[in-house]
Design an enzyme around this catalytic site. Sequence first.
Site: not given
Lengths: 786, 266
Positions: A440, A442, A463, A495
């Site tokens: 994937e 990033k 996070r 994200e």
Amino acid sequence: MLTLRPSHLLRCTCLSRPFNLLIPPISSLSFRPKPLSLSSLNPYSNMSSRPSAFDALMSNARRLAAKKTPSSSSSPAKKRKSPSPTPNPNAIDPTELKPDPEIPTAGIEKPINDSPKPNLDETEKPTDSKKAKAAGSASERNAELKGKIGLLKKKPADFDPKTVACWGKGERVPFLFPSLAFDLISNETGRIVITDIVCNMLRTVIDTTPDDLAATVYLAANKIAPAHEGLELGIGDASIIKALAEACGRTEPHIKTQYKEKGDLGLVAQASRSSQSMMRRPAPLTVVKVFESFRLIAKESGKDSQEKKKNRIKALLVAATDCEPLYLIRLLQTKLRIGFSEQTLLAALGQAAVYNEHHSRPPPNIQSPLEEAAKIVKQVFSILPVYDIIVPALLTGGVWDLPKTCSFTPGVPVGPMLAKPTKGVAEIVNKFQDIDFVCEYKYDGERAQIHYMENGSVEIYSRNAERNTGKFPDVVSAITRFKKSSVKSFVLDCELVAYDRAQKKILPFQILSTRARKNVVVSEIKVDVCIFAFDILYLNGQSLLHEQLKVRKEKLYDSFEEESGFFQFATALTSNDLEEIQKFLDSAVSSSCEGLIIKTLDRDATYEPSKRSLNWLKLKKDYMESIGDTLDLVPIAAFHGRGKRTGIYGAFLLACYDDTNEEFQSICKIGTGFSEAQLEERSASLRSKVIPEPKSYYRCEVKPDVWFETSEVWEVKVADLTISPVYSAAIGIVDPAKGISLRFPRLVRVREDKTPEQATSSEQVAEMYNAQKHNQTNNEEDGEDD
Amino acid sequence: MLELRLVQGSLLKKVLEAIKDLVNDANFDCSATGFSLQAMDSSHVALVALLLRSEGFEHYRCDRNISMGMNLNNMSKMLKCAGNDDIITIKADDGGDTVTFMFESPTQDKISDFEMKLMDIDSEHLGIPEAEYQSIVRMPSAEFARICKDLSSIGDTVVISVTKEGVKFSTRGDIGTANIVLRQNTSVDKPEEATIIEMNEPVSLTFALRYMSSFTKATPLSSTVTISLSSELPVVVEYKIAEMGHIRFYLAPKIEEDEDESKPQV
């Protein structure tokens, strides 16, 4: 009950002070209780030795009262006939305070106690002996507890939780108990011994007052609430210094000087003998009282909140005795630093629960129930990091049923699963031979966990499990649009990336970081974000953590609709062709991504919260250009600049964090990779963190010019790692006496999203070193010859 | 049922001003004999004891003993709404969780009701014995306030020593030292201007000025102040409240520094 106890404790001191009995009434006016002599009995000689002027007032007055009523007819003769070697408080009546040939000798052996408090109201009433025993003076109890605390070091199997407690069943656990246990732990280095101590400490609490277990665990973890509640003590050193100064009648400059000398406010508090006597000593601190005060301190807000916080700290300090001030202050600073980590605490909690097990039976085929229990508690904590739920569940349901009673819940974030670095596509293909995996993009943004509850509310966690909902109101309001109508609740791992919707382009992280941090208003948002979803952890009331990635991916794709620029699935490729992956990596880099994340699909592909797992690998573009990963390191010291850099720092000393020993270990000097402006900026920001001496938890052989308090985390790119006799990183892991250092470190950026404790750990450093050695043994040796 | 009517309402206002900076929350205890309060400051260094006897109220009804926990700052906020000439009535129901302050203007043309929430306060009540003191100083309260104010600008602590010569207040600070001596003086026009020193035995004690200054906030309550001292005992600073009672401040002495430093440090 609690409020009553000190008052009748108050009674026995005055009455049991031998010289009260010896001094004839006529000289009572010159009576001096010599409060200072009390301190010599106390090995800590701290605030606890503060004499209570009130006691003196009381005893003096009582003597006067006795003088006024010389008739001793009211005093029961039978009592006087049986003077015991240690005077029994209930045997003494005020009228007996007048000189009496029979009594004086009775009290002489009795040591002077400073803390117990007599109470006037009860003096006339004869109390039954049980009560007198209960009153048996706080300091006697303290001494008893101190004498027995060493028993906590026993192997848990031989330890009887009833032996140490000096308080009754159901009574609040005194704060002195964990304080003494902390003291014991701070003198130990072995993890096993420390686990045993913590385990035995918790067992003692479970045995007497299980209600206090949660508070004890929170204190031991040095936390006041789960991370996602965002509750922080928010106390600066300044407030503590003020409170200390006021609590022991000193001036602030005095405390500050001592702070400079000792470098630890806890030690200052411990050594601060009070110059101010007290009207009377407050009730002894209990674990619950301390913990509740901490929470109240954290909740103070608004006008005068600093003042209110200070007053609460002061109230705690005033009541602290023995080694309590030391740990009280360290807990307030959230720097307990006695060398045990939360993982140790969790293991100890699991073991303590096994010994206490009445509720559930271990599964039959377990060889080591203790280790298994520790594992269970750790695992449950990783998906539900809330002691308020885990501790009661342990007590009522038992450890073996814990995974059933405590499961992943929307609204409570789990630590995100992390990826290990790799160096090239070839390595990946090698590692994942015969295994299906997916690559994937990033994305370079902010990791976010979006929780959608059944009642329609949305929370976004960072996070670090901090609540970030206020930062992304646009995401909150938009998220319901993307889910399909069948979806009632979910937790997404994704994200959040700055995005230019006009040009359909991903923007770099630096743009995202210009967004305001809290209370963002939708209409004022200048930087749009796109959600790149790559995992789903929870769907319609079902936890998906134990599902394989393949299943989770399917659920993710089935449950949401993409909307370009708002909500997209992370671009993915399933292939094991080296060429194809390389191309995919290049395309990722050209679309402003950091690189690739490679994940196994259906073997060992469950979601492992907070774990840096081998099942997730990251491949960054930087690795292509040089070797190794970037490290996140903490500047702990600096060297003065010379030449062009005069007046600013010329080089900084960086450290990694060793979470086993809770220390920062020096790893390298860094002087390159800075622009001039950057160097000045960093110098300026660190100049305020200068401390006179290195902290006790810095491990460093290098002698720099100035030391810093840990505050920043820098991302540093390195060429490679070498064994070094000078630096201390990962010492003892790779080489028994040498550490690891970095060659050619360059500053990439300041990691504002990380705290010093989240810096690269020494274990990671050691792993990187080993990985590098493995891959290029020959080069390495050449390198070292240079 | 509790109902206390105080014609001289300003008195209650002054009482609150005198103690609200020392103590945040306190229990007011009412019994058939009077209205009282006892509380310690958060450092447990000072104690305040207030007594307003029932005879001092125009109307005093207290059916059963009742203890009302109040935040003194909030109470002060409410009392500030009363005029200086207003008649103040304190009302509370048994077992209720509020207290009502009623203010009536002297001409009866304005009546205000303020209801305040009560709070639960953990506090231990200390029995304070009447002690005999080595020295007792009575002086004009304004003079004492002035001395505390002046010394506070120089140092943090005050040494109060009573000798045959008189009473000496001294301090020491970074900029220098200060000594103020008062002699016995009874030849004055008004009795409240007299300084009377009763010394059974000389005494010298050190106190934190911060607290002493805080006590002088009670100056408007009384034209004289009585300071009772004995070695190693808390000092008592007493302001009599005319015909009603008193407000007494107890302050634990400081341990003298030189003695302190001679102790082995651990």
